[in-house]
Scaffold this motif. Structure first.
Motif, PDB file in Angstrom:
ATOM      1  N   UNK A 122      18.698  42.594 -44.803  1.00 26.41           N
ATOM      2  CA  UNK A 122      19.402  42.570 -43.520  1.00 26.41           C
ATOM      3  C   UNK A 122      19.235  41.218 -42.826  1.00 26.41           C
ATOM      4  N   UNK A 123      19.984  41.045 -41.747  1.00 25.45           N
ATOM      5  CA  UNK A 123      20.006  39.768 -41.040  1.00 25.45           C
ATOM      6  C   UNK A 123      18.635  39.397 -40.472  1.00 25.45           C
ATOM      7  N   UNK A 124      17.896  40.386 -40.003  1.00 24.01           N
ATOM      8  CA  UNK A 124      16.583  40.113 -39.427  1.00 24.01           C
ATOM      9  C   UNK A 124      15.603  39.603 -40.474  1.00 24.01           C
ATOM     10  N   UNK A 125      15.692  40.133 -41.684  1.00 26.53           N
ATOM     11  CA  UNK A 125      14.765  39.733 -42.751  1.00 26.53           C
ATOM     12  C   UNK A 125      14.982  38.294 -43.182  1.00 26.53           C
ATOM     13  N   UNK A 126      16.204  37.975 -43.595  1.00 26.36           N
ATOM     14  CA  UNK A 126      16.395  36.606 -44.093  1.00 26.36           C
ATOM     15  C   UNK A 126      16.422  35.602 -42.945  1.00 26.36           C
ATOM     16  N   UNK A 127      16.879  36.042 -41.763  1.00 20.25           N
ATOM     17  CA  UNK A 127      16.837  35.147 -40.603  1.00 20.25           C
ATOM     18  C   UNK A 127      15.409  34.807 -40.230  1.00 20.25           C
ATOM     19  N   UNK A 128      14.514  35.795 -40.292  1.00 26.14           N
ATOM     20  CA  UNK A 128      13.106  35.544 -40.003  1.00 26.14           C
ATOM     21  C   UNK A 128      12.463  34.592 -40.984  1.00 26.14           C
ATOM     22  N   UNK A 129      12.834  34.708 -42.250  1.00 23.11           N
ATOM     23  CA  UNK A 129      12.294  33.793 -43.263  1.00 23.11           C
ATOM     24  C   UNK A 129      12.799  32.367 -43.053  1.00 23.11           C
ATOM     25  N   UNK A 130      14.039  32.240 -42.611  1.00 24.34           N
ATOM     26  CA  UNK A 130      14.566  30.904 -42.321  1.00 24.34           C
ATOM     27  C   UNK A 130      13.840  30.299 -41.123  1.00 24.34           C
ATOM     28  N   UNK A 131      13.545  31.112 -40.113  1.00 26.96           N
ATOM     29  CA  UNK A 131      12.772  30.625 -38.967  1.00 26.96           C
ATOM     30  C   UNK A 131      11.424  30.074 -39.437  1.00 26.96           C
ATOM     31  N   UNK A 132      10.753  30.815 -40.300  1.00 33.50           N
ATOM     32  CA  UNK A 132       9.470  30.348 -40.852  1.00 33.50           C
ATOM     33  C   UNK A 132       9.648  29.032 -41.612  1.00 33.50           C
ATOM     34  N   UNK A 133      10.701  28.929 -42.404  1.00 33.71           N
ATOM     35  CA  UNK A 133      10.889  27.741 -43.244  1.00 33.71           C
ATOM     36  C   UNK A 133      11.188  26.504 -42.408  1.00 33.71           C
ATOM     37  N   UNK A 134      11.977  26.634 -41.334  1.00 31.65           N
ATOM     38  CA  UNK A 134      12.299  25.421 -40.569  1.00 31.65           C
ATOM     39  C   UNK A 134      11.163  25.022 -39.630  1.00 31.65           C
ATOM     40  N   UNK A 135      10.340  25.990 -39.215  1.00 31.17           N
ATOM     41  CA  UNK A 135       9.120  25.614 -38.491  1.00 31.17           C
ATOM     42  C   UNK A 135       8.192  24.844 -39.440  1.00 31.17           C
ATOM     43  N   UNK A 136       8.128  25.295 -40.689  1.00 32.25           N
ATOM     44  CA  UNK A 136       7.353  24.577 -41.707  1.00 32.25           C
ATOM     45  C   UNK A 136       7.904  23.172 -41.904  1.00 32.25           C
ATOM     46  N   UNK A 137       9.226  23.058 -41.902  1.00 33.61           N
ATOM     47  CA  UNK A 137       9.865  21.746 -42.029  1.00 33.61           C
ATOM     48  C   UNK A 137       9.389  20.812 -40.929  1.00 33.61           C
ATOM     49  N   UNK A 138       9.363  21.311 -39.694  1.00 34.03           N
ATOM     50  CA  UNK A 138       8.958  20.462 -38.573  1.00 34.03           C
ATOM     51  C   UNK A 138       7.504  20.032 -38.696  1.00 34.03           C
ATOM     52  N   UNK A 139       6.654  20.940 -39.167  1.00 32.63           N
ATOM     53  CA  UNK A 139       5.248  20.585 -39.381  1.00 32.63           C
ATOM     54  C   UNK A 139       5.129  19.497 -40.448  1.00 32.63           C
ATOM     55  N   UNK A 140       5.897  19.634 -41.516  1.00 30.86           N
ATOM     56  CA  UNK A 140       5.856  18.646 -42.604  1.00 30.86           C
ATOM     57  C   UNK A 140       6.362  17.282 -42.142  1.00 30.86           C
ATOM     58  N   UNK A 141       7.372  17.292 -41.292  1.00 31.56           N
ATOM     59  CA  UNK A 141       7.912  16.038 -40.751  1.00 31.56           C
ATOM     60  C   UNK A 141       6.840  15.283 -39.964  1.00 31.56           C
ATOM     61  N   UNK A 142       6.108  16.008 -39.118  1.00 35.91           N
ATOM     62  CA  UNK A 142       5.052  15.363 -38.333  1.00 35.91           C
ATOM     63  C   UNK A 142       3.871  14.965 -39.217  1.00 35.91           C
ATOM     64  N   UNK A 143       3.597  15.738 -40.258  1.00 37.32           N
ATOM     65  CA  UNK A 143       2.531  15.380 -41.195  1.00 37.32           C
ATOM     66  C   UNK A 143       2.883  14.078 -41.917  1.00 37.32           C
ATOM     67  N   UNK A 144       4.164  13.922 -42.271  1.00 40.37           N
ATOM     68  CA  UNK A 144       4.600  12.666 -42.893  1.00 40.37           C
ATOM     69  C   UNK A 144       4.333  11.494 -41.944  1.00 40.37           C
ATOM     70  N   UNK A 145       4.690  11.662 -40.696  1.00 43.45           N
ATOM     71  CA  UNK A 145       4.464  10.584 -39.720  1.00 43.45           C
ATOM     72  C   UNK A 145       2.972  10.258 -39.596  1.00 43.45           C
ATOM     73  N   UNK A 146       2.132  11.283 -39.510  1.00 44.05           N
ATOM     74  CA  UNK A 146       0.697  11.066 -39.332  1.00 44.05           C
ATOM     75  C   UNK A 146       0.072  10.366 -40.534  1.00 44.05           C
TER      76      UNK A 146
END
Length: 283
Positions: free
Chosen positions: A203-227
């Protein structure tokens, strides 16, 4: 059909829009490495990208002609529409991949390795083993999609390194947002072709929730690259803004699922990855 039209049909099999976006990750990763620019290697990345990335994509399309013949959105692709014969297509595909590998070999063995890994994960892992059988197909497809950025970094540095791995992980974290929302938009096609993408079987909540997790991870990785690398402050800052906007769009989709809202998320996903890889070399 004329030879020129057949060449155009072969180029269409490389999915030019997707190819262009992946080339952004190749050259963005090259410049993000911060090494002195080597014009020879930089120019060689053009045939590496078009041949290696485009050739693998075309091979994927060659192997999926039965699926493309079923889906409404893909019936007009070169093979289902008979613009190219399978023999013509495979000859062109072999030529593209060989050009990509040969050009990569003129740069270094790590770029060759990135192409080969992209080929194996895309064709064997994704297309042949998992796409038609399991939702885990996105893992293999995602790793394949991350290889161009790793190759771009290797072309600049002569190795992979933590920076190149982080850039590849950023692409990998972005893939679910890019793939699953366009799958949802074309849901009927995927159902008719019996392709078990997560939006098709959940359902929409399941895959939408996983995408939320993945793009938050993306943002963490972006800042880790900078650091760790000391570059990409502007890209990381803008990425955070874009991720926040994406989260609002995904929330809107989960609360009010529709094809229009899914398409809006998909289109915005391209902005996130393109902006980051264009700006990552600065500050």
């Amino acid at each position: 059909m004329s030879f020129i039209k057949k060449l155009k049909a072969l180029f269409e099999m490389t999915k030019p829009a997707q190819l262009g976006l992946l080339l952004v990750t190749v050259f963005g990763a090259y410049f993000a490495a911060g090494t002195p620019i080597n014009i020879r290697n930089l120019l060689l990345l053009i045939p590496v990208g078009i041949g290696g990335i485009g050739g693998v994509t075309a091979l994927n399309m060659y192997l999926e002609v039965d699926i493309d013949s079923i889906m409404k959105r893909t019936r007009k692709r070169p093979l289902p529409s008979k613009q190219l014969s399978k023999e013509e297509a495979i000859l062109g595909i072999i030529f593209l991949i060989l050009i990509g590998i040969i050009a990569a070999d003129f740069i270094n063995k790590y770029v060759v390795f990135a192409i080969i890994m992209g080929l194996l994960f895309d064709i064997i892992g994704y297309t042949e083993l998992t796409k038609r059988t399991t939702v885990s197909n996105i893992i293999f497809g995602g790793i394949a999609g991350a290889m161009p950025s790793l190759g771009g970094w290797a072309a600049a540095t002569g190795s992979f390194g933590i920076g190149g791995i982080l850039l590849a992980l950023i692409v990998l974290a972005w893939i679910p947002m890019h793939i699953w929302f366009i799958v949802y938009y074309h849901m009927d096609d995927y159902k008719n072709a019996s392709i078990p993408m997560l939006p098709v079987i959940s359902n929409e909540k399941t895959f939408g929730g996983l995408v939320i997790f993945s793009i938050i991870s993306l943002d963490i990785l972006v800042w880790l690259f900078y650091l760790l690398e000391g570059r990409g402050l502007i890209a990381a800052s803008l990425s955070t803004v874009f991720v926040l906007i994406a989260l609002l769009k995904i929330r809107k989709f989960i609360l009010s699922p529709s094809k229009d809202n899914a398409l809006s998320v998909f289109k915005f996903a391209n902005s996130i990855i393109a902006a980051f890889f264009v700006l990552v070399r600065f500050l």
